[in-house]
Write an enzyme that holds these catalytic residues in place. Structure first.
Site, PDB file in Angstrom:
ATOM      1  N   ASN A   1       0.879  -1.160   0.000  1.00  0.00           N
ATOM      2  CA  ASN A   1       0.000   0.000   0.000  1.00  0.00           C
ATOM      3  C   ASN A   1       0.924   1.219   0.000  1.00  0.00           C
ATOM      4  O   ASN A   1       1.574   1.497   1.011  1.00  0.00           O
ATOM      5  CB  ASN A   1      -0.906   0.007   1.228  1.00  0.00           C
ATOM      6  CG  ASN A   1      -1.831   1.206   1.261  1.00  0.00           C
ATOM      7  OD1 ASN A   1      -1.640   2.186   0.555  1.00  0.00           O
ATOM      8  ND2 ASN A   1      -2.840   1.140   2.111  1.00  0.00           N
TER       9      ASN A   1
ATOM     10  N   ARG B   1       6.138   1.249   2.613  1.00  0.00           N
ATOM     11  CA  ARG B   1       7.186   1.945   1.845  1.00  0.00           C
ATOM     12  C   ARG B   1       8.571   1.600   2.382  1.00  0.00           C
ATOM     13  O   ARG B   1       9.513   1.403   1.613  1.00  0.00           O
ATOM     14  CB  ARG B   1       6.962   3.461   1.868  1.00  0.00           C
ATOM     15  CG  ARG B   1       5.757   3.910   1.058  1.00  0.00           C
ATOM     16  CD  ARG B   1       5.719   5.420   0.876  1.00  0.00           C
ATOM     17  NE  ARG B   1       5.857   6.175   2.103  1.00  0.00           N
ATOM     18  CZ  ARG B   1       4.846   6.591   2.865  1.00  0.00           C
ATOM     19  NH1 ARG B   1       3.599   6.310   2.523  1.00  0.00           N
ATOM     20  NH2 ARG B   1       5.077   7.289   3.953  1.00  0.00           N
TER      21      ARG B   1
ATOM     22  N   ARG C   1       0.483   4.200   0.391  1.00  0.00           N
ATOM     23  CA  ARG C   1       0.139   5.235   1.377  1.00  0.00           C
ATOM     24  C   ARG C   1       0.629   4.879   2.775  1.00  0.00           C
ATOM     25  O   ARG C   1       0.559   5.707   3.686  1.00  0.00           O
ATOM     26  CB  ARG C   1      -1.373   5.456   1.389  1.00  0.00           C
ATOM     27  CG  ARG C   1      -1.871   5.999   0.045  1.00  0.00           C
ATOM     28  CD  ARG C   1      -3.344   6.289   0.056  1.00  0.00           C
ATOM     29  NE  ARG C   1      -3.616   7.352   1.023  1.00  0.00           N
ATOM     30  CZ  ARG C   1      -4.765   7.502   1.672  1.00  0.00           C
ATOM     31  NH1 ARG C   1      -5.755   6.680   1.453  1.00  0.00           N
ATOM     32  NH2 ARG C   1      -4.925   8.485   2.517  1.00  0.00           N
ATOM     33  N   CYS C   2       1.131   3.659   2.964  1.00  0.00           N
ATOM     34  CA  CYS C   2       1.550   3.175   4.280  1.00  0.00           C
ATOM     35  C   CYS C   2       3.065   3.322   4.445  1.00  0.00           C
ATOM     36  O   CYS C   2       3.834   2.794   3.643  1.00  0.00           O
ATOM     37  CB  CYS C   2       1.149   1.703   4.417  1.00  0.00           C
ATOM     38  SG  CYS C   2       1.808   0.902   5.890  1.00  0.00           S
ATOM     39  N   SER C   3       3.480   4.003   5.488  1.00  0.00           N
ATOM     40  CA  SER C   3       4.914   4.218   5.700  1.00  0.00           C
ATOM     41  C   SER C   3       5.656   2.903   5.943  1.00  0.00           C
ATOM     42  O   SER C   3       6.783   2.725   5.462  1.00  0.00           O
ATOM     43  CB  SER C   3       5.151   5.185   6.863  1.00  0.00           C
ATOM     44  OG  SER C   3       4.693   4.629   8.083  1.00  0.00           O
TER      45      SER C   3
END
Length: 111
Positions: A8, A15, A10-12
């Site tokens: 995802n 990432r 948007r997920c730190s």
């Protein structure tokens, strides 16, 4: 080394896990699981390879996950496939195994 990350962007944490894979020089296949959810069969295979029960892969902070607290594995897997926000992220697979990348450093164990 080949790796697949159910990611995802948007997920730190997701990432960070992807960055660890890239830094290790892995040939990474990125699956944005919210856009292309894995099937029930694929989820079952991944959790079995990880040695986890499907409920261990539930994103427990989601309201829908609370309703699955006593559900059997088949019900949990079906719910995850139908509503992929329920899948804890990131889920990473390499030839050495499968882990949930929380914390992201957990990915190092399968590199």
């Amino acid at each position: 080394m080949r790796a697949t990350i159910y990611h995802n962007p948007r997920c730190s944490k997701s990432r960070e896990a992807l960055a660890l894979l890239n830094d290790a020089g892995a040939d990474v296949t990125v699956v944005e699981y919210l856009k292309s959810p894995p099937s029930v069969e694929e989820l079952a295979r991944l959790y079995a390879k990880a040695g986890l029960a499907p409920r261990d892969g539930l994103r427990k902070a989601e309201a829908e996950a609370k309703a699955l607290a006593q559900a059997d594995d088949a019900t949990v897997l079906a719910a995850m496939a139908a509503n992929p926000i329920l899948i804890e992220r990131p889920l990473v697979e390499t030839p050495k195994g499968v882990v949930i990348g929380r914390p992201p450093e957990a990915v190092r164990g399968i590199l």
